[in-house]
Write a protein that holds these residues in place. Sequence first.
Motif, PDB file in Angstrom:
ATOM      1  N   THR A   1      12.087  11.011   7.031  1.00  0.00           N
ATOM      2  CA  THR A   1      11.513  10.776   8.356  1.00  0.00           C
ATOM      3  C   THR A   1      12.092   9.528   9.010  1.00  0.00           C
ATOM      4  N   PHE A   2      12.335   8.486   8.218  1.00  0.00           N
ATOM      5  CA  PHE A   2      12.737   7.194   8.797  1.00  0.00           C
ATOM      6  C   PHE A   2      14.197   6.837   8.534  1.00  0.00           C
ATOM      7  N   GLY A   3      14.998   7.841   8.194  1.00  0.00           N
ATOM      8  CA  GLY A   3      16.442   7.642   8.151  1.00  0.00           C
ATOM      9  C   GLY A   3      17.006   7.033   6.891  1.00  0.00           C
ATOM     10  N   ILE A   4      16.186   6.880   5.843  1.00  0.00           N
ATOM     11  CA  ILE A   4      16.700   6.420   4.547  1.00  0.00           C
ATOM     12  C   ILE A   4      17.441   7.574   3.895  1.00  0.00           C
ATOM     13  N   ARG A   5      18.691   7.363   3.527  1.00  0.00           N
ATOM     14  CA  ARG A   5      19.535   8.441   3.014  1.00  0.00           C
ATOM     15  C   ARG A   5      19.628   8.468   1.497  1.00  0.00           C
ATOM     16  N   SER A   6      19.157   7.397   0.834  1.00  0.00           N
ATOM     17  CA  SER A   6      19.261   7.324  -0.623  1.00  0.00           C
ATOM     18  C   SER A   6      18.098   6.518  -1.178  1.00  0.00           C
ATOM     19  N   ASP A   7      17.538   6.990  -2.300  1.00  0.00           N
ATOM     20  CA  ASP A   7      16.482   6.251  -2.991  1.00  0.00           C
ATOM     21  C   ASP A   7      16.970   5.864  -4.382  1.00  0.00           C
ATOM     22  N   GLN A   8      16.454   4.721  -4.892  1.00  0.00           N
ATOM     23  CA  GLN A   8      16.875   4.224  -6.202  1.00  0.00           C
ATOM     24  C   GLN A   8      15.679   3.776  -7.040  1.00  0.00           C
ATOM     25  N   SER A   9      14.529   4.427  -6.821  1.00  0.00           N
ATOM     26  CA  SER A   9      13.277   3.961  -7.420  1.00  0.00           C
ATOM     27  C   SER A   9      13.030   4.478  -8.827  1.00  0.00           C
TER      28      SER A   9
ATOM     29  N   ARG B   1      12.313  23.293  -1.397  1.00  0.00           N
ATOM     30  CA  ARG B   1      13.532  22.871  -0.702  1.00  0.00           C
ATOM     31  C   ARG B   1      14.097  21.619  -1.364  1.00  0.00           C
ATOM     32  N   ARG B   2      15.356  21.325  -1.103  1.00  0.00           N
ATOM     33  CA  ARG B   2      15.924  20.068  -1.559  1.00  0.00           C
ATOM     34  C   ARG B   2      15.719  19.001  -0.491  1.00  0.00           C
ATOM     35  N   TYR B   3      15.249  17.829  -0.911  1.00  0.00           N
ATOM     36  CA  TYR B   3      15.098  16.714   0.015  1.00  0.00           C
ATOM     37  C   TYR B   3      16.475  16.161   0.374  1.00  0.00           C
ATOM     38  N   ASP B   4      16.625  15.753   1.618  1.00  0.00           N
ATOM     39  CA  ASP B   4      17.904  15.216   2.090  1.00  0.00           C
ATOM     40  C   ASP B   4      17.991  13.725   1.769  1.00  0.00           C
ATOM     41  N   VAL B   5      17.853  13.417   0.493  1.00  0.00           N
ATOM     42  CA  VAL B   5      17.868  12.043   0.003  1.00  0.00           C
ATOM     43  C   VAL B   5      18.630  12.043  -1.323  1.00  0.00           C
ATOM     44  N   VAL B   6      19.619  11.189  -1.466  1.00  0.00           N
ATOM     45  CA  VAL B   6      20.357  11.080  -2.725  1.00  0.00           C
ATOM     46  C   VAL B   6      19.613  10.110  -3.642  1.00  0.00           C
ATOM     47  N   GLU B   7      19.175  10.601  -4.790  1.00  0.00           N
ATOM     48  CA  GLU B   7      18.514   9.743  -5.769  1.00  0.00           C
ATOM     49  C   GLU B   7      19.561   9.154  -6.712  1.00  0.00           C
TER      50      GLU B   7
ATOM     51  N   GLY C   1       6.697  14.435  -3.902  1.00  0.00           N
ATOM     52  CA  GLY C   1       7.757  14.270  -2.926  1.00  0.00           C
ATOM     53  C   GLY C   1       7.423  13.410  -1.728  1.00  0.00           C
ATOM     54  N   GLU C   2       6.253  12.736  -1.750  1.00  0.00           N
ATOM     55  CA  GLU C   2       5.850  11.953  -0.590  1.00  0.00           C
ATOM     56  C   GLU C   2       6.908  10.926  -0.196  1.00  0.00           C
ATOM     57  N   LEU C   3       7.400  10.166  -1.168  1.00  0.00           N
ATOM     58  CA  LEU C   3       8.379   9.129  -0.861  1.00  0.00           C
ATOM     59  C   LEU C   3       9.638   9.724  -0.242  1.00  0.00           C
ATOM     60  N   PHE C   4      10.110  10.841  -0.793  1.00  0.00           N
ATOM     61  CA  PHE C   4      11.324  11.459  -0.262  1.00  0.00           C
ATOM     62  C   PHE C   4      11.115  11.923   1.182  1.00  0.00           C
ATOM     63  N   ARG C   5       9.921  12.424   1.496  1.00  0.00           N
ATOM     64  CA  ARG C   5       9.637  12.821   2.883  1.00  0.00           C
ATOM     65  C   ARG C   5       9.658  11.608   3.802  1.00  0.00           C
ATOM     66  N   TRP C   6       9.082  10.503   3.355  1.00  0.00           N
ATOM     67  CA  TRP C   6       9.104   9.295   4.183  1.00  0.00           C
ATOM     68  C   TRP C   6      10.540   8.825   4.409  1.00  0.00           C
ATOM     69  N   CYS C   7      11.346   8.870   3.365  1.00  0.00           N
ATOM     70  CA  CYS C   7      12.753   8.484   3.514  1.00  0.00           C
ATOM     71  C   CYS C   7      13.440   9.357   4.558  1.00  0.00           C
TER      72      CYS C   7
ATOM     73  N   ALA D   1       0.850  -1.189   0.000  1.00  0.00           N
ATOM     74  CA  ALA D   1       0.000   0.000   0.000  1.00  0.00           C
ATOM     75  C   ALA D   1       0.884   1.236   0.000  1.00  0.00           C
ATOM     76  N   TRP D   2       0.408   2.281  -0.668  1.00  0.00           N
ATOM     77  CA  TRP D   2       1.141   3.542  -0.736  1.00  0.00           C
ATOM     78  C   TRP D   2       0.738   4.411   0.461  1.00  0.00           C
ATOM     79  N   SER D   3       1.500   4.308   1.551  1.00  0.00           N
ATOM     80  CA  SER D   3       1.209   5.128   2.730  1.00  0.00           C
ATOM     81  C   SER D   3       2.455   5.209   3.596  1.00  0.00           C
ATOM     82  N   GLU D   4       2.545   6.274   4.362  1.00  0.00           N
ATOM     83  CA  GLU D   4       3.676   6.448   5.267  1.00  0.00           C
ATOM     84  C   GLU D   4       3.677   5.362   6.342  1.00  0.00           C
ATOM     85  N   ALA D   5       2.501   5.016   6.831  1.00  0.00           N
ATOM     86  CA  ALA D   5       2.414   3.993   7.875  1.00  0.00           C
ATOM     87  C   ALA D   5       2.929   2.653   7.368  1.00  0.00           C
ATOM     88  N   GLU D   6       2.587   2.313   6.118  1.00  0.00           N
ATOM     89  CA  GLU D   6       3.045   1.038   5.562  1.00  0.00           C
ATOM     90  C   GLU D   6       4.548   1.079   5.287  1.00  0.00           C
TER      91      GLU D   6
END
Length: 556
Positions: free
Chosen positions: A379-387, A417-423, A371-377, A335-340
């Motif tokens: 919030t929960f300490g994910i520093r890089s996304d590769q999606s 703002r720039r998200y603190d996530v390296v894509e 930017g939802e995914l980047f915000r979740w990253c 599911a597409w949600s922050e809780a999930e």
Amino acid sequence: MQIATVGVFLDRKEAEGKWARGEEVWGEYWGEILGRARIPFRWLEKEGDVRDSPPDILVVALAGEESWESLWRYAEAGGELIVHGKVTAGIGSRLGVRQEIWLDTAYTRLPWMEDFPPLRCFDVSLWKMNTKPALVENRGELLLHPQADGETGILQRFAVGKGFITRWAVDIPATIVGLQQGRKPVVEDGSPAPDGTGNLDEGILKADDGFSLDWTWDRRRTETGQPYFFFPYGDGWREAWIRELLRQVLARGWTLPFVDTWPAGTRGVAMISLDSDLNLDISAETTLSLLGERGIRATWCMMEPGYSLAIYDQVKEAGHELAFHFNAYERDGGAWSEAEFARQLHWLKEAAELEQVISNKNHYTRWEGWGELFRWCETFGIRSDQSRGPSKRGNIGFLFGTCQPYFPIARADEKNRRYDVVEIGFLTQDMNLGRWADDSMVEPLLHEVGQRRGVAHFLFHQIHLHREEPVRKGLDKLVTLARQRGFAFWTGREIAEWERLCRGVKVTGWRSNGPVVENPADCDDAVVLVPLSGEQGRVEGETIVRYGFRCRKWVI
């Protein structure tokens, strides 16, 4: 040797007004463009900043009507002012503009970038000149499509008093953002490829539903007929702009040191990521063996229910990265949600006995919004996304206009703002499987990544490496050709950490024995490059070419 100072003027009062009205300020992305190039700069946010502490080079990210007179005086006094896209009509009339032609989407031919194809761009504002007393350069052509006749005036340079105003007809930050992140949030299926190779309209929201390239003009085919997006246009715009900046700097007798992309001795970086999906231990064991035989460390993206603890222990012992594979695909129970997102990440940490998870890639490249995914990253300490990568056979390659690691930008509701996530986007999924690409595009993709000094990120699934001999052959071809070209294989974590650390290294001055550098201990083997003018002749020490200019090289 004088080191030029660079400033970026972003009128904060004007920006706040735009954000209050829900308007985008893509000029904020100059911080990322310069940051990725490791070019030191400082922000200036009001007229007084320009007047009291003028830099040698001033890039205009945003200026209100009241600011332009101060910017004009800055140029008149000897400054180098660089503007992009639409600027106030008052400035245009003072420079002799007769007509302004605006195009939402176009292509440009830049003759000083001989190895580039026509570059796709957005938000183009071409000036036609009535009188030309101040116009000293008029270069680059605007094209409706790559095979059309051109209209000159993409880059115009004007003499103003003791200084210059350089104007690009293209809104370069808006173009790069539009290529990398799309021109609007993902809320519906994308348009399918007319040749049937990219059925984006299958009812599943994904990253590639928001891509902004053209199925016809922006693809080529390999010798086997495999279609692919052949050029990273966003990286092309970064490179063309920086090359012109350095040309202007050197013409004034200055230089502008910067930190090179990769450490000394590393010609290029390749990355293999692995999506666990069916989660069979035997497929993990096969993959561990394959990678071990080839001396490759990879990023293992784990999806619930995952492997047994013994497999995780072997992955860690082999030096691989254990990463998250967020499942928001409803047909697979996601599911597409922050809780999930939080629940699945917690499961991974518990199951694999991990204190921290650095990287994520979304299962099936699921994506919604902006930017939802980047915000979740964040919030929960994910520093890089590769999606951000292709999901279909026909849209592999530089689908999002880049092979660079980058920090994405938010929209107006978060003040851009720039998200603190390296894509770190990927180029293709399992090769030779039938429903995706064959391995004929490995060589052209590696060539282009090498030219742009980006990351050649290829995605595989452990289950296909276990079951399919053609997929294993694709892996072998990738490894062989990458090593022949001098690529080193890094994990996603290593790439993201290097990108963050290297941006902290700053060249602040010059001594007789070389540059003065801040934070050098943070980046072992980082390379400082000092561009040289053609008049400097023989120079002591090693030199290499970057952005078309010979540079003196120092290894930190």
